[in-house]
Design an enzyme around this catalytic site. Structure first.
Site, mmCIF file in Angstrom:
data_model
loop_
_atom_site.group_PDB
_atom_site.id
_atom_site.type_symbol
_atom_site.label_atom_id
_atom_site.label_comp_id
_atom_site.label_asym_id
_atom_site.label_seq_id
_atom_site.Cartn_x
_atom_site.Cartn_y
_atom_site.Cartn_z
ATOM 1 N NE ARG A 1 -4.185 -1.682 2.099
ATOM 2 C CZ ARG A 1 -5.345 -1.487 1.434
ATOM 3 N NH1 ARG A 1 -5.307 -0.480 0.686
ATOM 4 N NH2 ARG A 1 -6.276 -2.448 1.266
ATOM 5 C CG HIS B 1 -20.099 5.919 2.129
ATOM 6 N ND1 HIS B 1 -19.238 4.711 1.712
ATOM 7 C CD2 HIS B 1 -21.116 5.278 3.044
ATOM 8 C CE1 HIS B 1 -20.066 3.887 2.315
ATOM 9 N NE2 HIS B 1 -21.033 4.261 3.191
ATOM 10 C CG ASP C 1 -16.802 4.529 4.368
ATOM 11 O OD1 ASP C 1 -16.833 3.500 4.255
ATOM 12 O OD2 ASP C 1 -16.097 5.253 3.588
#
Ligand code: GRF
Length: 196
Positions: free
Chosen positions: A65, A109, A145
């Site tokens: 990552r 979202h 989120d």
């Protein structure tokens, strides 16, 4: 004039609406559309809009990552964005990347956060028997989120709705909400927007 980089992974319908909204007396302009998916349909739509594009294929980095995000930052940096708008961007970002853009990164979202963080939001809302669903634009923080809510739009869940029919109804609201929030955010105003 603020410069906005838009990150996508798929069709880029939110990206198109954001790019098209940044005209006239709007305090921002799109400076880059970047995708982690080389074949993302949104890249062709961005090019059709005359926008600079870039691709950083996360698969080339395996599970690394940090390597992927370092390459992503390297692709973004030359375009000098003031704001990053995640729009259908489907990679979870590490605290390193989020910290690099702290306070100037937004995401949309497809749920009424804090309900239904994560994936399959429409199916979960239908199965829960909720009367409403919707979408949220929020500042991106290290909490998945999470982050301060900058806007929400609500839609009814109707009898017989499937995740697909609900997603289509929510997407219409995404296309209204995200440009409205971005314009306000680019003007330095974090007052949340509620639709309808
Ligand atoms: C949208 O449902 C959005 O909420 C989610 O990704 C989906 C596709 O967005 N983040 P787009 O058409 O690629 O903008």
């Amino acid at each position: 004039m603020k410069r906005v980089a838009i990150l996508i992974s798929g069709g880029g319908s939110n990206m198109v609406k954001l790019a098209e909204s940044m005209t006239g007396d709007h305090p921002a302009r799109p400076c880059l559309v970047v995708s982690n998916v080389p074949q993302a349909g949104g890249l062709a739509r961005a090019e059709a809009l005359g926008l600079p594009t870039a691709t950083v294929d996360h698969r080339a980095f395996g599970g690394d990552r940090d390597g992927f995000e370092a390459a992503l930052i390297a692709a973004i940096a030359p375009h000098r964005p003031d704001i990053l708008a995640l729009a259908g961007f489907m990679r979870i970002l590490t605290p390193r990347f989020v910290g690099h853009y702290a306070g100037r990164m937004l995401n949309i979202h497809p749920s009424l956060l804090p309900d239904y963080r994560g994936l399959h939001t429409h199916r979960r809302a239908i199965e829960a028997g909720d009367a409403e669903a919707g979408c949220t634009v929020h500042e991106v923080t290290t909490e998945l989120d999470g982050g301060p809510i900058l806007g929400q739009a609500r839609v009814p869940i109707l009898p017989g709705d499937t995740p697909e029919t609900l997603a289509a109804r929510v997407l219409v609201q995404e296309h209204a909400l995200y440009p409205a929030v971005l314009r306000r955010f680019a003007a330095g105003d974090r007052t949340p927007i509620r639709l309808p």
